[in-house]
Each structure stands twice: as C-alpha cells, then as structure tokens.
Design an enzyme around this catalytic site. Sequence first.
Site: not given
Ligand SMILES: *Cc1c(COP(=O)(O)O)cnc(C)c1O
Length: 405
Positions: A65, A119, A191, A216
Amino acid sequence: MSKGSHKDATRLVEVGRKREWTSAPGAKGHVVNPPVWRASTHLYEDSADLAAGRPNDDGHFYYGRRGGPTQWALADALTQLEPGADGTELFPSGVAAIAGTLLALLRPGDELLVTDNAYEPTHHIALQMLDQFGITARPFDPLDPDSLSAMIGEHTRAVMLESPGSLTMEVCDVPALAAIARERGVLSVIDNTWATPLGFPALEHGCDVAVMSLTKHVGGHSDVMMGSASAAKPLIGRIRRQAQLMGQVVSPDDAALALRGLRTMGVRLERSTRTALTLADWLSTRPEVSAVLCPMLPGASGHDMWRRDYTGGCGLFSFVLADGCDKAARARLLDALTLFGIGFSWGGYESLAIPFDPAPVHKLRAWPPGIDVGSGLGVRLAIGLEDADDLIGDLARGFEAMETA
Ligand SMILES: *Cc1c(COP(=O)(O)O)cnc(C)c1O
C-alpha cells in the site's frame, strides 16, 4: 527544490530514472525504464529488520500500500518537474486527488472557497460531499480577486483554484488569488491539469498544492486513470497521511503507463497546442461560431493574463455556436464528425468533441468579460495529434451537416 540546470524537454527524459529503480540488485548495467514491480508483500531480512521498521517515505519497502519502485519513480518524476515541491502523492484518479487533498487540509467547522468555474465533480466534492464532514463551501468569482478577499472569514481554511476554468476557459490571476489567500493564512490548492507544471509552475506562482489529473496529459493515451498532488513540506506529509488512512494506492502497471506517457508529454503538448491555435483561429472566422473560448488565441478573452503567467498551453478549448443554433443542429454537427470522437476526458492522442450548455456552468457570472453570447450552446474540443487540415475538414463537414436539417 529547483528544477536543476536542464530545460524541461531534457528533464522529461531524465526524471524518475534513479539507478535503484532501473537495475537488479548486484547486477551490472540497468534498463531504461523502471520495471513494473508487482508486490503486496515485501519480505524483511529477519525479525530484527522487521522490528527496526521503515521511514514513511517513498523509497523504503514496507507493504504494497506504500508502493514500490515503479510508483516511487513516477512520484519522484512529478516532484522533480514541479519547482517548489518536496513530494508527490499519487491517487487512483484526478477526482480522488482533489477529494483526498481537501480532506487532508480541512476539518469540521472549516470553510472552503471554491472557484466558480471549477470542474463539475470538484463543485460536487466542495458543495455536497464536504458537508457530511461539517465543512462548508461557497463559490467565488475567480475573475474578481477583491471579492475573494471580502469572502475570506475567520473559518476559511482553503481556496480551490482552477485555471483556465473547465468548459468556459477563463484564465484567472492565480498569483494574485494565491497571494490574497496566503496573506490571510488560507491554503490555496490549484487544479493544474490543463497547463501541467510545464506551462504553469503553480507552486512557484504562490499556490500551496498543485493537483493534476494524470489521466489527461501525463497518461496521454486514453488508457489510464490517475491523479497527483504535489506540495512542499510539511503540507505534503499531511496529504500523504490522509491518503494512507484512506487506503489510496495506484497499481505499478498504471504507474508504468503514466511514466511512459510523461516522456512524450512535452512534444505532445507542443503539437496539440499548435494545432489547437490553428483550429481556434479558423473557428473564429466561421459564421456558425459566435465566440471562441481559447486563452492561447491572440485577442481572445484571458489572452493577456495567459501570456503573462503561462509558458505553454494544450489542445483543450471551447467555442459557442451562433444564436439560433439549437440542440438538434449541434447534434448534427457532432454526429457528422469522423475524426473527433464524442467522449469525456481529454489529453489523449486522439481528438474529442463534447457538447456543453453554458448556463449551468457558473453560479456567479455567466461569461468571461468581453463575451456575452446569450443562450448560445457550447462545444468543447480536445485536440489530439492528427493533422490540422484534416481536423478543419472534419469540422467543415460538421458545419455543413448542421445547416441541412
Ligand atoms: C478530468 C479532470 C479531473 C478529474 O480527473 P479524473 O482522472 O478523470 O478523475 C479533474 N480536473 C480537471 C480539470 C479535469 O479535466
């Protein structure tokens, strides 16, 4: 920690490849990539070794873990790419990274201020989930730093930022917002999925925690889900402890995929940024389009702020269809596209398009300054690695289909 003497392109090749992760113990030579170390159990030398324990840092075998060399290599690579960070915690998704970070920083009775253009799942975490823990949250207008300042109260413990904002792509003055928070003893979390530290080193710009959805740009191939939070000490220690308490762990196979994606992230971002600019420019000449929401485009809303603070972009931007275009026409446009898939997410090598309705995106301000397209319907594009002319041809076909009901 500084980025070291090499430029980003070189560092993307160098990071996360320490000898201890790329060689077999006692063997001469080593391999290029950290191998996939699958392990739940790590065996101790003897009972004295077990009793001695292990420091709670990456790089020390303890139990699966807490990860192994593959996950440590990825976390270390991300830390090395984020100037100002002392560590990185990996999460099984971007949403898990956001939720895990906020739960690490906030306690019952605290208040979170969340950017209005966040988001959507971030809004849900802030405005719905945290409530169960006695944590309150309110949205603030990211384009009005004075309003953030006015909203900070005795119980405000953190602000959640995102720039450019999801779907409507407003670039906010992150250094000013982060400075307001810091001056008042409030932690700022950003973010930074859109820009990555290559385009916007967030901690250097005053943020306390930089979160990314590695799903992403880092993954880059639409085949892995992961998230990260990077910060300086002692904050990264709090995030790590909370993640451990919640049992958060990523698989070594996924970590290896993310590391592989990371190696080409720089060239993919350069290419998709260039293609996105070509398409944004073309879209702004089309009569079917009333606004292009792309801060990288000269003259667009937020471009000056983007130029001031960002050193790179990506292939994600939006546009708004001219008044009079209804949902059925927009569906004809999307359904006629052959190169753009219809799907969530972005940052992969393939282009995507997704419809969005601007009205419910924000609670406080309908549109970025200088843009008022009334009830216009939105489309968000994620530009991949295809040829720009081919993508333009696809969109042109889509616009034709839109006209022929
Ligand atoms: C896709 C996304 C997330 C979430 O990511 P996941 O890996 O899909 O959980 C968070 N912030 C932004 C800006 C995103 O585009």
